[in-house]
Design a protein around this motif. Sequence first.
Motif, short mmCIF file in Angstrom:
data_model
loop_
_atom_site.label_atom_id
_atom_site.label_comp_id
_atom_site.label_asym_id
_atom_site.label_seq_id
_atom_site.Cartn_x
_atom_site.Cartn_y
_atom_site.Cartn_z
N TYR A 149 0.86 -1.20 0.00
CA TYR A 149 0.00 0.00 0.00
C TYR A 149 0.88 1.24 0.00
O TYR A 149 1.05 1.90 1.02
CB TYR A 149 -0.97 0.00 1.20
N PHE A 152 -0.15 4.76 1.40
CA PHE A 152 -0.38 4.83 2.84
C PHE A 152 0.74 5.59 3.54
O PHE A 152 0.50 6.31 4.50
CB PHE A 152 -0.47 3.41 3.40
N GLU A 153 1.97 5.46 3.04
CA GLU A 153 3.13 6.07 3.69
C GLU A 153 3.03 7.59 3.71
O GLU A 153 3.40 8.24 4.68
CB GLU A 153 4.41 5.64 2.97
N THR A 155 -0.01 9.38 3.07
CA THR A 155 -1.30 9.87 3.58
C THR A 155 -1.49 9.61 5.07
O THR A 155 -2.16 10.36 5.76
CB THR A 155 -2.47 9.22 2.82
N GLU A 156 -0.90 8.54 5.58
CA GLU A 156 -1.10 8.17 6.99
C GLU A 156 0.21 8.23 7.77
O GLU A 156 0.51 7.34 8.59
CB GLU A 156 -1.72 6.76 7.08
N ARG A 157 0.99 9.28 7.54
CA ARG A 157 2.29 9.42 8.20
C ARG A 157 2.14 9.48 9.73
O ARG A 157 2.93 8.91 10.46
CB ARG A 157 2.99 10.68 7.68
N LEU A 159 -0.22 8.12 11.58
CA LEU A 159 -0.54 6.79 12.10
C LEU A 159 0.71 5.93 12.19
O LEU A 159 0.91 5.20 13.17
CB LEU A 159 -1.57 6.12 11.19
N LEU A 160 1.59 6.03 11.19
CA LEU A 160 2.83 5.26 11.19
C LEU A 160 3.72 5.64 12.37
O LEU A 160 4.46 4.81 12.89
CB LEU A 160 3.60 5.49 9.87
#
Length: 201
Positions: A149, A152-153, A155-157, A159-160
């Motif tokens: 995905y 995702f890296e 857009t969801e930094r 969350l990571l």
Amino acid sequence: MGASSSASSSKSKKSTKNKGVKDIALTGVGNLIKLLPTGTVFLFQFLNPVLTNNGHCNNPVNKYLSAILIVISAFSCCFSSFTDSYIGSDGQTHYGIATTKGLWPSTSSGSMDLSAYKLRVGDFVHAFVSLTVFAVVSLLDSNTVRCFYPTFESTERVLLMVLPPVIGTIAGTVFVVFPNKRHGIGYPSSSSDSSQDSEDS
């Protein structure tokens, strides 16, 4: 002169902030790894970049092989929670699987009573927590993210960065409530009768 120095100062602050966030994320992942079997984590971290082609899964085979590695490693993390070790009458460390009656197999136990190593509720809790921790470590691995995905890296930094420390805190709390005194496959061994101590406590 003053404008250029203020611009360079703001750039350095921004890079320091980014570096600090990255360090926090890496520290969180590092703390999570301590809760997992060493061999399984090492194998995953060694093979994952190879199987995912460093996150560039141009060939579908890379995705299949990486998925198989994640599933096998996850099973290993769960399975290790149900294993323990003991020092046999021959003075050697022996490993076995915890059952409702004790450790199996028990051929090298001699006169030792292995019923103290029987299956407990805490083993299932540790298996679930280990599986959750490994899922976070493996699914948020940079190569896995780029392979399965890639959007995702970016857009969801947040969350990571936030998820590993949060899961680590929850897992740490669970391990305090249900202390893991087993020394099974993949975990550091101990010369003491750790599981017998845990049974007594």
